[in-house]
Design a protein around this motif. Structure first.
Motif, PDB file in Angstrom:
ATOM      1  N   ASN A 286      50.592  13.944 133.222  1.00 57.23           N
ATOM      2  CA  ASN A 286      50.564  14.507 131.868  1.00 57.23           C
ATOM      3  C   ASN A 286      51.856  14.355 131.086  1.00 57.23           C
ATOM      4  O   ASN A 286      51.944  14.820 129.957  1.00 57.23           O
ATOM      5  N   SER A 287      52.877  13.721 131.654  1.00 56.11           N
ATOM      6  CA  SER A 287      54.126  13.619 130.915  1.00 56.11           C
ATOM      7  C   SER A 287      53.964  12.701 129.708  1.00 56.11           C
ATOM      8  O   SER A 287      53.425  11.594 129.810  1.00 56.11           O
ATOM      9  N   GLN A 288      54.459  13.150 128.561  1.00 50.18           N
ATOM     10  CA  GLN A 288      54.421  12.343 127.342  1.00 50.18           C
ATOM     11  C   GLN A 288      55.832  12.011 126.847  1.00 50.18           C
ATOM     12  O   GLN A 288      56.009  11.577 125.703  1.00 50.18           O
ATOM     13  N   TYR A 289      56.813  12.200 127.724  1.00 54.29           N
ATOM     14  CA  TYR A 289      58.203  11.896 127.382  1.00 54.29           C
ATOM     15  C   TYR A 289      58.353  10.452 126.934  1.00 54.29           C
ATOM     16  O   TYR A 289      58.948  10.149 125.889  1.00 54.29           O
ATOM     17  N   SER A 290      57.830   9.519 127.721  1.00 55.38           N
ATOM     18  CA  SER A 290      57.950   8.104 127.381  1.00 55.38           C
ATOM     19  C   SER A 290      56.991   7.722 126.268  1.00 55.38           C
ATOM     20  O   SER A 290      57.345   6.956 125.364  1.00 55.38           O
ATOM     21  N   GLN A 291      55.795   8.262 126.303  1.00 51.50           N
ATOM     22  CA  GLN A 291      54.775   7.903 125.329  1.00 51.50           C
ATOM     23  C   GLN A 291      55.227   8.127 123.894  1.00 51.50           C
ATOM     24  O   GLN A 291      55.073   7.262 123.034  1.00 51.50           O
ATOM     25  N   VAL A 292      55.785   9.288 123.602  1.00 47.58           N
ATOM     26  CA  VAL A 292      56.121   9.603 122.210  1.00 47.58           C
ATOM     27  C   VAL A 292      57.274   8.756 121.695  1.00 47.58           C
ATOM     28  O   VAL A 292      57.452   8.616 120.482  1.00 47.58           O
ATOM     29  N   GLN A 293      58.066   8.149 122.601  1.00 55.72           N
ATOM     30  CA  GLN A 293      59.210   7.344 122.191  1.00 55.72           C
ATOM     31  C   GLN A 293      59.006   5.846 122.394  1.00 55.72           C
ATOM     32  O   GLN A 293      59.864   5.052 122.011  1.00 55.72           O
ATOM     33  N   GLY A 294      57.886   5.454 122.998  1.00 57.37           N
ATOM     34  CA  GLY A 294      57.646   4.060 123.311  1.00 57.37           C
ATOM     35  C   GLY A 294      57.469   3.207 122.063  1.00 57.37           C
ATOM     36  O   GLY A 294      57.255   3.704 120.951  1.00 57.37           O
ATOM     37  N   VAL A 295      57.546   1.899 122.257  1.00 51.96           N
ATOM     38  CA  VAL A 295      57.403   0.962 121.144  1.00 51.96           C
ATOM     39  C   VAL A 295      56.070   1.213 120.443  1.00 51.96           C
ATOM     40  O   VAL A 295      55.002   1.160 121.055  1.00 51.96           O
ATOM     41  N   ALA A 296      56.133   1.503 119.158  1.00 55.12           N
ATOM     42  CA  ALA A 296      54.953   1.930 118.399  1.00 55.12           C
ATOM     43  C   ALA A 296      53.852   0.870 118.442  1.00 55.12           C
ATOM     44  O   ALA A 296      54.091  -0.307 118.164  1.00 55.12           O
ATOM     45  N   GLY A 297      52.653   1.326 118.794  1.00 55.51           N
ATOM     46  CA  GLY A 297      51.504   0.443 118.812  1.00 55.51           C
ATOM     47  C   GLY A 297      51.412  -0.458 120.014  1.00 55.51           C
ATOM     48  O   GLY A 297      50.436  -1.194 120.163  1.00 55.51           O
ATOM     49  N   VAL A 298      52.426  -0.418 120.884  1.00 60.32           N
ATOM     50  CA  VAL A 298      52.442  -1.278 122.063  1.00 60.32           C
ATOM     51  C   VAL A 298      52.422  -0.434 123.326  1.00 60.32           C
ATOM     52  O   VAL A 298      51.573  -0.615 124.204  1.00 60.32           O
ATOM     53  N   MET A 299      53.359   0.515 123.411  1.00 56.33           N
ATOM     54  CA  MET A 299      53.483   1.342 124.602  1.00 56.33           C
ATOM     55  C   MET A 299      53.829   2.773 124.220  1.00 56.33           C
ATOM     56  O   MET A 299      54.516   3.473 124.944  1.00 56.33           O
ATOM     57  N   GLY A 300      53.388   3.193 123.032  1.00 58.13           N
ATOM     58  CA  GLY A 300      53.694   4.555 122.634  1.00 58.13           C
ATOM     59  C   GLY A 300      53.585   4.772 121.151  1.00 58.13           C
ATOM     60  O   GLY A 300      52.944   3.995 120.430  1.00 58.13           O
ATOM     61  N   TRP A 301      54.262   5.821 120.679  1.00 59.35           N
ATOM     62  CA  TRP A 301      54.119   6.278 119.302  1.00 59.35           C
ATOM     63  C   TRP A 301      55.332   5.961 118.423  1.00 59.35           C
ATOM     64  O   TRP A 301      55.267   6.092 117.215  1.00 59.35           O
ATOM     65  N   GLY A 302      56.466   5.637 119.030  1.00 59.96           N
ATOM     66  CA  GLY A 302      57.610   5.165 118.264  1.00 59.96           C
ATOM     67  C   GLY A 302      58.462   6.220 117.587  1.00 59.96           C
ATOM     68  O   GLY A 302      59.117   5.926 116.579  1.00 59.96           O
ATOM     69  N   PHE A 303      58.531   7.426 118.153  1.00 60.71           N
ATOM     70  CA  PHE A 303      59.380   8.462 117.563  1.00 60.71           C
ATOM     71  C   PHE A 303      60.744   8.511 118.252  1.00 60.71           C
ATOM     72  O   PHE A 303      60.952   7.924 119.308  1.00 60.71           O
ATOM     73  N   ASN A 304      61.681   9.240 117.628  1.00 57.72           N
ATOM     74  CA  ASN A 304      63.028   9.439 118.175  1.00 57.72           C
ATOM     75  C   ASN A 304      63.700   8.100 118.437  1.00 57.72           C
ATOM     76  O   ASN A 304      64.082   7.777 119.550  1.00 57.72           O
ATOM     77  N   THR A 305      63.871   7.332 117.389  1.00 58.79           N
ATOM     78  CA  THR A 305      64.425   5.987 117.524  1.00 58.79           C
ATOM     79  C   THR A 305      65.949   6.004 117.357  1.00 58.79           C
ATOM     80  O   THR A 305      66.493   6.760 116.551  1.00 58.79           O
ATOM     81  N   PRO A 306      66.658   5.176 118.112  1.00 58.53           N
ATOM     82  CA  PRO A 306      68.116   5.092 117.963  1.00 58.53           C
ATOM     83  C   PRO A 306      68.499   4.714 116.534  1.00 58.53           C
ATOM     84  O   PRO A 306      67.891   3.842 115.916  1.00 58.53           O
ATOM     85  N   SER A 307      69.529   5.360 116.033  1.00 57.80           N
ATOM     86  CA  SER A 307      69.949   5.156 114.646  1.00 57.80           C
ATOM     87  C   SER A 307      70.864   3.945 114.515  1.00 57.80           C
ATOM     88  O   SER A 307      71.429   3.440 115.499  1.00 57.80           O
TER      89      SER A 307
END
Length: 490
Positions: A286-307
């Motif tokens: 159930n961990s979504q740590y990687s999912q919410v930050q993964g490459v958007a549309g490929v391996m996740g949702w793309g949030f919390n991106t390095p500035s």
């Protein structure tokens, strides 16, 4: 998305049910029986009950409130190292944290608060009930020490985020004990230190394969050092980190590989939140740590991106830049091409899991552990404490040990720091923390404790005497009948 639960319901709930799980081999203690529902009246009777209660604490650490949106909003978004990510219209509430316009009714404030008090409730259940179970005495002591560690970790996250918070050390016995006042943050830190001191005297230095990921003596000492650092107790920080430095930890040889799933719980790890993708048990995966930050549309949702600020913070040639940031259009060391069509220029590589590991029906990257405390952090705390206490020789030794791992065999980059001027060395250590620990949920609170938040975050809207902490969730104040007080300025 997970549903928010208020503090009272966190306290009332037994919260074992679907979080019970067993331990027999490596990471098997993550395998939660999806239909496990044991009435509380028949629980807390046997050694197996104690094991299940302790394992439930670890299971909750990887929940949505602890590692996903709510944790990112509270612990990362306000910093200069991270942007909201995804598309401009997706999850726009992150902008409230990024621009410091958040108010007490925003849901992530409640979610993060709830997650920490759920952890604390599970710990308090263990601490209240396990002493009465007839079982192996040494194992009982260890279980209680594990509960004290996780309770201290949760209070550390709470006190950094909110300041004065309710200090609950037992499960309420009746309705008169649900509603308690906030404790001054000094008292919260004192309890954190007490729990960690007691835990460190009992917890083992290491575990066998069946129990990898459980709290150790080094984890307790290291977290205690970190709590002391936030209080500027430099003599304590130095003494505690010196203790950790002789417990057998070391820097993993390859910085990029340090964060890959095959190298979890390695020689550099003091504590990680354990996660696994178990195809036989979706409820446990159930961990979504990687999912919410993964490459958007490929391996996740793309949030919390390095500035862009983070990308420009590294010295020329520092390999940690490319190991921390996935750039649009690059090919990873594992052979994945980040498409040029993705919406964000950069993604968090520390949460990255190779694209070919995606399993239909499961969260992307569900197997990625969340690194809580690393030996590199211990070395940098040691360096900072030594410098503050007027010992530049030790400070330079610990600082340069981190830099040498980063540069590897390339003598042309990242030369040793040599200055013994206290101010210059302090700035060098702070800079090293920025790049070494980037995207690990420390930068925001580091800058505040260093007294530089107005300078660094002021352009984003950060205000002194207000934004040192986030607002107390309004729901909690309402439920308390006004007993809980809002932080100044909100």
């Amino acid at each position: 998305m997970k549903k928010n639960i208020n503090l009272q319901s966190c306290i009332i709930a037994t919260a074992l049910g679907s979080m019970l799980f067993t331990a027999s081999c490596k990471k098997d203690f993550l395998n939660v029986p999806p239909q496990a529902q044991q009435p509380s009246v028949t629980f807390w009777k046997t050694q197996d009950d104690a094991l299940k209660g302790v394992n439930a604490m670890y299971a909750n650490l990887r929940s949505w409130d602890n590692v996903a949106f709510n944790a990112i909003a509270i612990e990362s978004t306000g910093s200069d190292e991270a942007d909201k990510g995804s598309t401009p219209t997706d999850a726009t509430f992150f902008n409230l944290f990024d621009q410091f316009t958040v108010t007490s009714t925003q849901g992530s404030l409640q979610g993060f608060w709830t997650g920490q008090y759920q952890n604390i409730n599970l710990c308090n259940q263990v601490l209240d009930n396990v002493p009465n179970i007839t079982m192996d005495a040494a194992l009982k002591s260890r279980f209680l020490a594990e509960a004290k560690f996780i309770r201290a970790y949760s209070y550390f996250r709470l006190v950094r985020a909110y300041g004065n918070v309710p200090l609950r050390l037992n499960v309420p016995k009746d309705n008169t004990e649900y509603n308690i006042r906030q404790s001054d943050k000094a008292n919260v830190y004192a309890q954190i230190e007490k729990d960690l001191t007691e835990a460190a005297t009992v917890l083992p230095q290491s575990y066998g394969a069946a129990d990898l990921g459980r709290a150790t003596r080094g984890a307790a000492l290291g977290l205690k050092a970190k709590a002391a650092m936030y209080q500027k107790k430099w003599a304590d920080v130095l003494a505690l980190t010196n203790q950790v430095m002789v417990l057998g930890y070391d820097l993993f040889s390859d910085y990029e590989k340090l964060f890959r799933t095959q190298n979890e719980n390695n020689v550099e790890s003091l504590f990680e939140v354990q996660a696994e993708l178990l195809q036989s048990n979706g409820d446990a995966s159930n961990s979504q740590y990687s999912q919410v930050q993964g490459v958007a549309g490929v391996m996740g949702w793309g949030f919390n991106t390095p500035s862009a600020e983070l990308a420009s913070a590294y010295e020329s040639g520092d390999p940690r830049r490319d190991a921390t940031i996935l750039f649009r259009g690059e090919t990873t060391p594992q052979g994945d091409l980040v498409p040029t069509t993705v919406p964000n220029e950069r993604y968090n590589q520390k949460s990255y899991v190779p694209f070919n590991t995606r399993v239909s029906g499961f969260n992307e990257g569900a197997q990625q552990n969340f690194r809580v405390l690393r030996f590199a952090d211990i070395l940098l705390m040691n360096a900072e404490a030594a410098n503050e206490l007027g010992n530049p020789t030790q400070a330079l030794t610990s600082l340069n040990r981190v830099r040498r791992r980063a540069r590897g065999n390339n003598a042309n980059i990242l030369p040793d720091v040599t200055t013994t001027d206290q101010t210059a060395l302090r700035n060098a250590i702070w800079k090293e923390r920025q790049v070494e620990l980037a995207m690990e949920n420390d930068r925001y609170f580091d800058v505040i404790r260093q007294g530089r938040a107005l300078q660094v975050f002021g352009p984003k809207g950060w205000k002194a005497n207000k934004n040192e902490v986030w607002p107390i969730p309004q729901t909690e104040i309402d439920l308390s009948g006004g007993l809980l007080k809002q932080n100044p300025g909100y």
